[in-house]
Design an enzyme around this catalytic site. Structure first.
Site, PDB file in Angstrom:
ATOM      1  N   ASP A 749      -2.066  -1.949  -8.028  1.00 29.13           N
ATOM      2  CA  ASP A 749      -1.280  -1.064  -7.187  1.00 29.13           C
ATOM      3  C   ASP A 749      -2.206   0.059  -6.728  1.00 29.13           C
ATOM      4  O   ASP A 749      -3.310   0.226  -7.251  1.00 29.13           O
ATOM      5  CB  ASP A 749      -0.073  -0.511  -7.957  1.00 29.13           C
ATOM      6  CG  ASP A 749       1.074  -0.119  -7.049  1.00 29.13           C
ATOM      7  OD1 ASP A 749       0.809   0.203  -5.873  1.00 29.13           O
ATOM      8  OD2 ASP A 749       2.231  -0.118  -7.502  1.00 29.13           O
ATOM      9  N   TRP A 750      -1.760   0.844  -5.775  1.00 30.12           N
ATOM     10  CA  TRP A 750      -2.640   1.811  -5.126  1.00 30.12           C
ATOM     11  C   TRP A 750      -2.885   3.033  -6.024  1.00 30.12           C
ATOM     12  O   TRP A 750      -1.961   3.623  -6.552  1.00 30.12           O
ATOM     13  CB  TRP A 750      -2.032   2.243  -3.800  1.00 30.12           C
ATOM     14  CG  TRP A 750      -2.398   1.363  -2.642  1.00 30.12           C
ATOM     15  CD1 TRP A 750      -2.850   1.784  -1.430  1.00 30.12           C
ATOM     16  CD2 TRP A 750      -2.374  -0.079  -2.550  1.00 30.12           C
ATOM     17  NE1 TRP A 750      -3.102   0.708  -0.610  1.00 30.12           N
ATOM     18  CE2 TRP A 750      -2.816  -0.447  -1.263  1.00 30.12           C
ATOM     19  CE3 TRP A 750      -2.023  -1.088  -3.437  1.00 30.12           C
ATOM     20  CZ2 TRP A 750      -2.923  -1.771  -0.847  1.00 30.12           C
ATOM     21  CZ3 TRP A 750      -2.123  -2.417  -3.036  1.00 30.12           C
ATOM     22  CH2 TRP A 750      -2.566  -2.744  -1.755  1.00 30.12           C
TER      23      TRP A 750
END
Length: 805
Positions: A749-750
């Protein structure tokens, strides 16, 4: 020099229309019609006493509640979508050939109030219920025949819901909204004080009252379940930009409701076993209810069933159906059931046939019912019949033995009778004559222990008591061979690092093998990779600069080797493009609503259409579908997820993936795994048994991976039993690739706080939104990672790019 035909979109951002006749597919009338159709089919009719719905022609209507205008198309965060318009229920009732008869003075009161709150900074779904003027209520009573109450709710990424007034950390957007108005007078799971006063007043004034719930997840249903004056209720979820039209279509009888609940609706928030410790600590969550999630809890644990208002799989119709089991049996390891469905009512409509099984309790303990398979009929006219054959592998009835009661670290089927049940909800499913019998225990699959809990002292048994679990040494997830604990390096914020990477430029004829040569079959990928340096490969393992309308960065970007920079894009409610780009896309119904359709064919259509918009806007990887389990009603991101049940979750997600990838766009299933809470999500530890992990929280991913092989998969922010999900070799290499045979790319995920080389070593191929190649190379020099491990991840990134068209 290549002619660059394959990645022309990625390289030049041409934005070529994909629709027929050079018409743009993005937010096209065809896509809006599909969004409306999906919205209709996901609406669940919860209550319809005295057959008040559908609304009869000529009925004069009074719309109550700010929700009639304060419409919420979907949740906040990555699931938000920039659109040209939204249609609320007021719009839906009037925007038709024969508009409904509405009492306009009342409607204008709510319209003006909501518009005033918006001007003062409120966001949709977080306005305050205005006090209803008594005189206006009396005028509405005298001039109308029926009242419709609309309640709307908003939640978003990065913050959780509360059953009482908010405390603790929430997003800046939510904090600002809270400062503007006291939204949570009682809590957003329950009615606010203002909403309760409005409901009481309307019920005193009207004998016929209907309720429309514009919500993204589970809410209190006690206030209408046993209220005699509230005759009808529809769960309209968050229906995307056309949701108000879909609501009106159902209310007015344009289509017969056919949605079924993907979750159990209990009498109170305290009835869910996850509630008592959901907000216990921001640092961890203990899944002590184990496998008894949702209906597995309510249908199994003594005394829990009486706390259910609306069971899993439930949904009424305007028509009636007769379901008859024609035959059932097993052959070659598959159990199949033949079911005849007849429409015995007066409206045409669809029915969902649900098949459950009940395994013998044995030594392991089992839920009383578990969903095995389901199928939805076509639209049946009155008197019409359809025969469905519903099949599933007998092995799915196995349970995971994580303590060696039968066979350690193995899926086992304990001896005894396995009942098969057929119906249209978990509560209404009836036992068939066929019984699957085992005279002795059978080992279905021997595995190895993976992601074993170190800090979970107990878990629930099938009788509601708890058993103690053996404790092991906790893992120090902050330990790091390079002395880094996840903070940014080089004095740069992660976003600055991402945009400062080299930008794609046209290749020069350097004599290098180009990726186009591999795509055209001139050379092998092995030959291509043999020329890459360690630095080149490390560069491939992180996010790359945005181009065009993208704002979530890209994969690839080695211009000297002809590797394009392919763009990612947020989902899953639609292609998310920043408003300043001036591109409006289609906002689809929220994921929970799509699951409520129980219609894989329809969801596949939505996936295909959404992928067309992703491709048309020159993106290549869509960050959807999201498929975490609805463990608790309080998870702020449940609107983006599908269901409390892993079989429904896995099959609906699989259909979405099939639709997306039919357009040669990469689907990205997320968040792997146990992302069931948003509070402190980057550091919160999800502590659960290996059995619960495998049977509940990984099972949907397993189904989706094995059925549809998504091209990409995103790990979650949180820890799982003390290990960051993005750094967990047990999850990514042991289970995902080793046990399930996953072939695609894994991305973080970012802006995770994991160490990049540890993520690479675990099998997490790409770190987003940016990578730290210098950390990988430093780890390589110190012997903490091998060149082969780096190359394996780089190869998978290139394999993904080669699939994109």
């Amino acid at each position: 020099m290549s002619d660059m035909k394959k990645w022309v979109r990625a390289r030049f951002q041409p934005n070529v229309p994909l629709g027929e006749g050079q018409v743009k597919a993005t937010a096209s009338k065809e896509h809006l019609a599909l969004a409306r159709r999906a919205g209709r089919e996901g609406i669940v009719l919860l209550k319809n006493e005295n057959h008040m719905l559908p609304i009869k022609k000529g009925t004069r209507l009074a719309l109550f509640g700010k929700g009639a205008f304060d419409y919420v198309k979907g949740g906040g965060g990555s699931g938000d979508v920039t659109v040209s318009h939204v249609r609320n229920l007021y719009d839906g009732l009037l925007m038709r050939e024969e508009p409904a008869e509405l009492y306009e003075p009342l409607a204008q009161f709510y319209k003006e109030n909501v518009e005033h709150q918006y001007r003062n900074g409120a966001i949709p779904g977080m306005t305050v219920e205005p006090e209803l003027p008594p005189g206006l209520l009396e005028e509405a009573r005298q001039n109308t025949d029926m009242a419709i109450i609309v309640v709307s709710r908003f939640s978003g990424e990065g913050w959780d819901r509360q059953s009482v007034e908010y405390e603790g950390q929430i997003s800046s957007e939510a904090e600002q909204a809270k400062q503007n108005q006291a939204v949570f007078e009682e809590g957003d799971y329950y009615l606010t004080n203002g909403e309760r006063a409005m409901v009481d007043a309307v019920c005193q004034a009207f004998s016929d009252v209907a309720v429309v719930l514009n919500v993204g997840g589970m809410v209190d249903t006690d206030w209408f379940a046993r209220e005699e004056k509230i005759s009808s209720v529809i769960m309209a979820w968050q229906g995307g930009m056309e949701g108000g039209l879909a609501m009106a279509d159902i209310l007015l009888g344009e289509e017969c409701p056919s949605g079924k609940l993907p979750d159990t609706f209990a009498s109170a928030i305290e009835d869910y076993p996850s509630t008592y410790n959901f907000h216990e600590s921001p640092d961890y969550v203990e899944y002590t209810e184990d496998i008894y999630v949702g209906y597995r809890y309510f249908e199994t644990i003594p005394g829990a069933s009486k706390r259910v208002n609306y069971p899993f799989g439930f949904g009424l119709s305007y028509t009636s159906f007769q379901t008859e089991v024609l035959w059932a049996g097993e052959k070659d390891g598959q159990i199949a059931v033949g079911v005849q469905v007849k429409n015995t009512g007066d409206y045409e409509g669809k029915e969902v046939v649900q098949v459950y099984y009940s395994a013998p309790g044995g030594l392991l303990g089992k839920p009383a019912r578990e969903l095995a398979a389901y199928e939805k009929t076509e639209t049946l006219k009155p008197g019409e019949t359809q025969i469905l054959t519903i099949a599933f592998d007998a092995d799915i009835m196995a349970s995971y033995d994580d303590t060696g009661k039968i066979s350690d670290a193995a899926y086992v089927m304990e001896k005894g009778s396995y009942g098969i049940y057929v119906g249209n909800s978990v509560r209404d499913a009836l036992k068939t004559d066929y019984i699957y019998e085992l005279s002795e225990d059978r080992i279905v699959c021997r595995l190895a222990h993976r992601s074993v809990p170190a800090q979970l002292a107990k878990r629930m048994r099938s009788d509601g008591t708890f058993e103690e679990l053996v404790q092991t040494e906790p893992h120090d997830y902050m330990e790091n061979g390079l002395g880094w604990s996840g903070e940014e390096t080089e004095g740069m914020l992660p976003a600055v690092r991402a945009v400062s990477r080299r930008l794609l430029s046209a290749e020069e004829d350097t004599g290098k093998i180009l990726l186009d040569d591999v795509a055209e079959g001139k050379v092998s990928l092995d030959d291509f990779m043999a020329q890459l340096s360690e630095q080149d490969m490390a560069e491939l393992l992180g996010g790359q600069p945005n181009t065009g309308v993208a704002n979530t960065f890209g994969f690839g970007n080695l211009p000297e080797y002809g590797v394009p920079d392919i763009m990612t894009a947020d989902g899953p409610a639609g292609l998310r493009i920043a408003p300043e780009c001036g591109v409006c896309t289609t906002a689809w119904p929220c994921s929970t609503m799509l699951a409520s359709t129980w219609n894989r064919r329809l969801v596949k259509e939505v996936g295909r259409a959404a992928a067309e918009e992703v491709k048309e806007n020159n993106c290549s990887v869509w960050l959807a579908p999201a498929m975490n389990i609805h463990r608790s009603p309080l998870c702020g991101r449940n609107f983006e997820y599908l269901s409390e049940d892993p079989v429904l979750t896995g099959t609906i997600a699989s259909a979405m993936v099939d639709g997306i990838q039919s357009q040669n766009i990469a689907a990205t299933v997320k968040h792997f795994a146990c992302n069931n809470k948003e509070t402190n999500r980057k550091n919160s530890d999800s502590r659960l048994s290996e059995r619960a992990l495998r049977e509940i929280y990984l099972k949907g991913f397993e189904i989706c991976v094995k059925k549809s092989q998504p091209w990409a998969l995103m790990t979650s922010y949180n820890l799982v039993n003390g290990h960051r999900a993005s750094e967990s070799k047990d999850l990514l290499t042991g289970i995902l690739r080793g046990e399930w045979g996953y072939q695609g790319v894994v991305t973080t995920d970012w802006w995770t706080k994991g160490e990049h080389y540890k993520e690479t070593k675990a099998g997490n191929d790409i770190k987003m939104g940016t990578g730290y190649p210098e950390r990988i190379l430093a780890a390589l020099e110190k012997g903490l990672i091998t060149k082969e491990e780096i190359a394996a991840c780089a190869r998978r990134v290139l394999e993904l790019i080669l699939k994109i068209d």
